[in-house]
Every structure is written in C-alpha cells, then in structure tokens.
Enzyme design. Structure first.
Site, PDB file in Angstrom:
ATOM      1  N   HIS A 150      -3.797  -5.342   0.794  1.00 21.82           N
ATOM      2  CA  HIS A 150      -3.233  -5.825   2.059  1.00 21.82           C
ATOM      3  C   HIS A 150      -3.333  -7.347   2.126  1.00 21.82           C
ATOM      4  O   HIS A 150      -4.397  -7.897   2.434  1.00 21.82           O
ATOM      5  CB  HIS A 150      -3.976  -5.203   3.242  1.00 21.82           C
ATOM      6  CG  HIS A 150      -3.672  -3.755   3.445  1.00 21.82           C
ATOM      7  ND1 HIS A 150      -2.620  -3.311   4.225  1.00 21.82           N
ATOM      8  CD2 HIS A 150      -4.260  -2.642   2.943  1.00 21.82           C
ATOM      9  CE1 HIS A 150      -2.589  -1.992   4.207  1.00 21.82           C
ATOM     10  NE2 HIS A 150      -3.572  -1.565   3.435  1.00 21.82           N
ATOM     11  N   GLU A 186      -2.136  -9.256   4.336  1.00 29.45           N
ATOM     12  CA  GLU A 186      -2.098  -9.734   5.724  1.00 29.45           C
ATOM     13  C   GLU A 186      -3.471  -9.873   6.354  1.00 29.45           C
ATOM     14  O   GLU A 186      -3.615 -10.553   7.381  1.00 29.45           O
ATOM     15  CB  GLU A 186      -1.224  -8.804   6.583  1.00 29.45           C
ATOM     16  CG  GLU A 186      -1.767  -7.408   6.819  1.00 29.45           C
ATOM     17  CD  GLU A 186      -1.456  -6.408   5.723  1.00 29.45           C
ATOM     18  OE1 GLU A 186      -1.557  -5.196   5.994  1.00 29.45           O
ATOM     19  OE2 GLU A 186      -1.100  -6.833   4.608  1.00 29.45           O
ATOM     20  N   CYS A 235       0.835  -1.203   0.000  1.00 27.61           N
ATOM     21  CA  CYS A 235       0.000   0.000   0.000  1.00 27.61           C
ATOM     22  C   CYS A 235       0.875   1.261   0.000  1.00 27.61           C
ATOM     23  O   CYS A 235       1.487   1.581  -0.996  1.00 27.61           O
ATOM     24  CB  CYS A 235      -0.976  -0.038   1.181  1.00 27.61           C
ATOM     25  SG  CYS A 235      -2.385   1.063   0.988  1.00 27.61           S
ATOM     26  N   SER A 239       0.860 -13.022  38.060  1.00 30.54           N
ATOM     27  CA  SER A 239      -0.494 -12.471  38.075  1.00 30.54           C
ATOM     28  C   SER A 239      -1.555 -13.539  37.923  1.00 30.54           C
ATOM     29  O   SER A 239      -2.740 -13.267  38.101  1.00 30.54           O
ATOM     30  CB  SER A 239      -0.650 -11.468  36.921  1.00 30.54           C
ATOM     31  OG  SER A 239      -0.598 -12.151  35.678  1.00 30.54           O
ATOM     32  N   GLY A 240      -1.142 -14.758  37.584  1.00 29.21           N
ATOM     33  CA  GLY A 240      -2.108 -15.795  37.270  1.00 29.21           C
ATOM     34  C   GLY A 240      -2.416 -15.848  35.789  1.00 29.21           C
ATOM     35  O   GLY A 240      -3.079 -16.765  35.318  1.00 29.21           O
ATOM     36  N   GLY A 241      -1.945 -14.854  35.026  1.00 27.52           N
ATOM     37  CA  GLY A 241      -2.214 -14.782  33.590  1.00 27.52           C
ATOM     38  C   GLY A 241      -1.220 -15.570  32.762  1.00 27.52           C
ATOM     39  O   GLY A 241      -0.231 -16.121  33.275  1.00 27.52           O
ATOM     40  N   VAL A 242      -1.458 -15.595  31.463  1.00 29.40           N
ATOM     41  CA  VAL A 242      -0.655 -16.396  30.546  1.00 29.40           C
ATOM     42  C   VAL A 242       0.794 -15.903  30.481  1.00 29.40           C
ATOM     43  O   VAL A 242       1.738 -16.686  30.598  1.00 29.40           O
ATOM     44  CB  VAL A 242      -1.270 -16.375  29.128  1.00 29.40           C
ATOM     45  CG1 VAL A 242      -0.390 -17.134  28.149  1.00 29.40           C
ATOM     46  CG2 VAL A 242      -2.671 -16.947  29.146  1.00 29.40           C
ATOM     47  N   ASP A 243       0.972 -14.588  30.309  1.00 32.32           N
ATOM     48  CA  ASP A 243       2.310 -14.054  30.038  1.00 32.32           C
ATOM     49  C   ASP A 243       3.278 -14.280  31.193  1.00 32.32           C
ATOM     50  O   ASP A 243       4.376 -14.806  30.994  1.00 32.32           O
ATOM     51  CB  ASP A 243       2.219 -12.558  29.705  1.00 32.32           C
ATOM     52  CG  ASP A 243       1.307 -12.285  28.528  1.00 32.32           C
ATOM     53  OD1 ASP A 243       1.122 -13.185  27.693  1.00 32.32           O
ATOM     54  OD2 ASP A 243       0.756 -11.166  28.448  1.00 32.32           O
ATOM     55  N   SER A 244       2.894 -13.873  32.388  1.00 29.09           N
ATOM     56  CA  SER A 244       3.814 -14.031  33.529  1.00 29.09           C
ATOM     57  C   SER A 244       4.033 -15.512  33.846  1.00 29.09           C
ATOM     58  O   SER A 244       5.116 -15.905  34.270  1.00 29.09           O
ATOM     59  CB  SER A 244       3.286 -13.294  34.762  1.00 29.09           C
ATOM     60  OG  SER A 244       2.111 -13.885  35.269  1.00 29.09           O
TER      61      SER A 244
END
Length: 509
Positions: free
Chosen positions: A167, A169, A79, A221-226
């Site tokens: 585009h 993507e 583009c 934190s209990g989350g995915v990332d940490s």
C-alpha cells in the site's frame, strides 16, 4: 473538464487515503464503487484499483468488467486490485498460510521501471493481504520483490498496466509518494493544476451559472465546512445568500454570540435564532442517545424551516457536505459499504421543497481548510476543532437539564481555553468535556461533598476515522483539573479519557 484519476473502490479501509495522496499532488480524483464505474472521457487520465477485505478466491468477491479501462487508460492495481488483474489474466494465486500484514522492505527493484524509479533498495513498504501471487500470467514481468513476496510489483508488457502488493498510500510505506507521483504525473501525464486557487475560481463561476439570481439559504454551525461553503457562495451570489445560525442551547459557552459577531465581520448576511428553550424543553426526560440525536435533529429542521419560510422566494438550500460524507453514503458491495447515512446527505425532508447546492462535496476536510486559507478566512474558524452536530447534547450522558448544560459549558470553557493558553489547542485534533451520569464523594474545606464527575477527552487524528488519545502534559492536566473543581460549582472530580478509536469512539454517545 479537470484532468481526473478514477479510483475504483473494492471496500478497502485505505481507499480514501489513496485519494488524499493523489490530491496532494494537485491532481483531482474521484472514488467510485467497483460496481458503478462511471463513463470515462478524455479528462480521465488513469485508473487505480483499491485493496479489499475480500480474497480473489472468494465466490462473492468483487469482479468488475475492466474491458473499457485496461489498455485504454493507465491502470494501477493496489493489493486486491493487483491480485484481481493477475488472476483474471491467467495467473496462479494461493491463500497465504500466514496473512502478510505489516512492514516489509524491497529486496529487488527494477530501476528501469517507470512506476518505481527513484525508489530505494530496502525501502520500507506496508503489506496487508491474505493472498499471494505464485506465478504471473504470460506477458507480466516482476518489477519489485521483498524477502517474503517475490511478486511485490509487476508490469504488463506493452501496456501501462501495473500491480503492486503493498500500500503506497499509507504513512508506513516510506517512499509511497514517489510511486504514486510516478504513476499520476509520469505515466498518466497529469499536470497537477488542481490547486486551491483554481478550485475557488471554477467553483465560484459554477455557482454563478447554477444559481443565477435565485436566493439560497444556508444553516451555519460555526464549523469549518459550513463557514467555507458560505464564503464561496457569498463570493458567487452576494446578498442572495441568507444564512441562519441557530442556538440550540447546546453550544459551547459564549459560542453563539462570538461566532455570530465573527460571521457579520466577514460580511455574511446572518440571522441568529435563539431557540434554547425550545430544544431543552423537547429534550426533557430523554436519556437514550439515539433518541436525543433524533430530537435535536428534528427540532433543528423545524426551526430552520420556519426561518427559511420567512425569506421570500428561496429556491436553494446550501449544505456543507464534504467528500467523505458522500463516499460513506454510497453503498459498495463490501465492508466499506454504507458506514453511515450522513445527516448532510439525503436527509432533507420532502416538505422543504428546495433544490440542493453543495459547493464542497468533492473535498476532504484538510482540503476545505486549504480553500479557507486561500479565501483568507480567520484562522480561529479554520483551525476550530470538529464539534458534533448535537453539540453538548451527546456529551451530557443521560437526560439534559439547564443545570447540566451550565456545568458542562463552564467545564468545557476552562478546558478549551486552557488548551489555547498553553499552546496545545492546535496540537490535538479534537477536544471536549463529558458530563458523566454519576456522582462521587469528595471533600471541600471541612465538608463532605457528593457531586458530579467530568471526563476530559483529547485525540489526535487526520479525519476522525481513527484516533489516538493525546498525551497532554501532566502539569497541564493537573492545573485544569484544579481550576475546574475550584471554579465550577457542582463538580468535585475530573478524569482523563485514554481510549483510542477503535475500539472506543471519539464521542461517548
């Protein structure tokens, strides 16, 4: 070094999506602002120029120097990138009388072109541009067209330089993945060796080399990332990783106890800190959303700092920063400039005096989950919905009290457990309940009531940047509403939020 595709960002809303599509081909890529081009070594196999909200005719439009890229590396302009290459080489452009936005179909394809081989005539593509290429510079050849756009794609003769007006993507470009695969694996000759297993192996070795025998502290934190970050670090340095999980009184019902037990079952060295009274006390009487966020964040830092100082000789702070956090915190000269200053990026107070290690800062959220599965982590952690850092503090509109927390925890527990019991939890990206600062009239038995209203929210998304409200079955909503009103003292009305993002946000505060 890992073979790499470099994406230069001109401010397009789709730039991160280009990166995700390249990585789906198991090829590593990095996004850099157009005005901060990195040094390019042998590990760089090709460069992609993103779209932009700018017009190439604007006086202040992005104009990078590509002399160290063009002809030296395979180059694909998307583009704005295509328009910029055409204009700077002597092509003629004009502003479109009508912005070309939406679906189109390829009416001509040069089947001998390396970029678009395998794509079908009439293949659907997604247009989003305000400028049109009228004439191509000398040495440029058209490789694809649509009914309305003659130069939908081109190649520079004698170079591996290409430009496309659509585009590839986005989902609406039905064969966009073929085009990107042709560029990345065919033209750039990438092997596609960047897999979860290879990432784990190289990251663990890198962490060992960087950290040695030094101690690292990580706030879970209990989350995915940490959680994924903690497992990678544990594999690298073992007991030198010390984890802290703080109960700020604004977690979901039973979450502190359940997640703490789960972490210990994973072999992590975790200390749980009950700080409910401290947080709720400091939040007393505060209603303004940003003030609540700051109070929760500052109090967490104080608690975390106190606990970290109880561990002798800690040198490093580990964070679960992921790639979108990094991208959104880097300024680009354009609308995708700084969207937010993320709490994981550059938000550490000076007094902590710890070095930072971020094992996931090159990964998108879906890639973090792939890494977690390769690490054989529990599904209920990896598939857990995103949960805001301030927790229920921004789902209680207005000031926060123990009674309001109790009500919302009970409502949220019934709702989330209901989603799981009915096989709906994994079909939505994020769900939660909001306690509204109003009361409504109701009737229970023969008595008139005047009690709280709660809103239920569920959205579908891939990354949280855009989201559509989830069309949960009426029967499910009726059952959950009835159960909440019957079982949660203080609630007599349940509503369902049918707003999408944009214009609304996922959270209410």
């Amino acid at each position: 070094m890992e073979e790499t595709i470099i994406i230069l960002d001109f401010g397009s809303q789709y730039t991160q999506l280009i990166a995700r599509r390249v990585r789906e081909l198991n090829v590593y890529c990095e996004i850099h602002p157009f005005n901060k081009i990195p040094e390019l070594g042998e590990h760089v196999k090709g460069v992609i120029l993103s779209g932009s909200p700018y017009s190439v005719m604007d006086d202040d439009s992005p104009r990078p120097d590509l002399s160290n890229i063009k002809t030296k590396y395979p180059l694909l302009g998307v583009c704005y990138g295509a328009q910029y290459l055409a204009k700077t080489n002597g092509g003629e452009l004009m502003r479109s009388t009508i912005r070309e936005y939406g679906r189109a179909n390829l009416s001509y394809i040069n089947n001998e072109s390396e970029l678009i081989k395998g794509m079908s005539l009439n293949s659907q593509v997604w247009m989003s541009h305000g400028d049109t290429i009228l004439t191509l510079p000398e040495g440029f050849e058209t490789i694809t067209s649509t009914a309305d756009v003659e130069v939908a794609g081109y190649k520079i003769q004698g170079e591996t330089t290409y430009g496309i007006q659509f585009h590839p993507e986005v989902y609406h470009s039905s064969e966009g993945k073929i085009l990107l695969k042709n560029f990345v694996k065919g033209i750039c000759n990438c092997r596609g060796s960047w897999t979860p297993d290879s990432f784990i192996e190289t990251t663990i070795q890198s962490l060992k080399d960087k950290l040695g025998d030094e101690k690292v502290v990580l706030g879970l934190s209990g989350g995915v990332d940490s959680s994924v970050a903690s497992v990678l670090l544990h594999r690298a340095i073992g007991t030198n990783l010390r984890c802290i999980f703080v109960d700020n009184g604004l977690l979901r019902k039973y979450e502190f106890e359940n997640v703490l037990e789960q972490y210990k079952g994973m072999g992590l060295n975790v200390k749980g800190v009950d700080a409910k009274d401290l947080f709720i006390g400091k939040l007393a009487g505060i209603s303004e959303p940003e003030q609540k966020r700051k109070m929760i964040g500052n109090t967490f830092i104080d608690v975390f700092d106190d606990e970290a100082h109880k561990i002798q000789d800690v040198k490093w702070l580990a964070q679960g920063t992921i790639y979108p956090d990094v991208i959104e915190s880097v300024s680009v000269n354009g609308p995708s400039a700084t969207i937010k200053s993320h709490h994981n990026v550059g938000g550490l107070p000076d007094f902590m005096k710890l070095k930072i290690v971020e094992p996931l800062n090159t990964l998108f959220k879906d890639e973090v989950r792939r890494i977690g599965r390769a690490l054989e982590m529990p599904d209920d952690i990896l598939n857990r919905h995103p949960f805001p850092g301030p927790g229920l503090g921004i789902r209680i509109l207005g000031d926060i009290t123990y009674e309001k927390v109790r009500i919302l925890q009970d409502v949220d527990h019934i709702y989330i457990q209901g989603l799981k019991d009915h096989g709906l939890y994994d079909k939505v990206w994020q769900a939660g309940a909001i306690l509204l600062p109003i009361q409504s009239v109701g009737v229970m038995g023969d008595e008139r009531t005047y009690e709280q209203v709660v809103a239920l929210r569920a959205v579908g998304s891939t990354d949280g940047m855009t989201a559509d409200w989830s069309h949960l079955p009426y029967e499910f909503l009726a059952k959950v509403s009835n159960e909440i009103i019957n079982r949660v003292k203080g609630v007599n009305r349940v509503v369902y939020d049918i707003s999408s993002k944009p214009p609304a946000t996922i959270e209410w505060e």
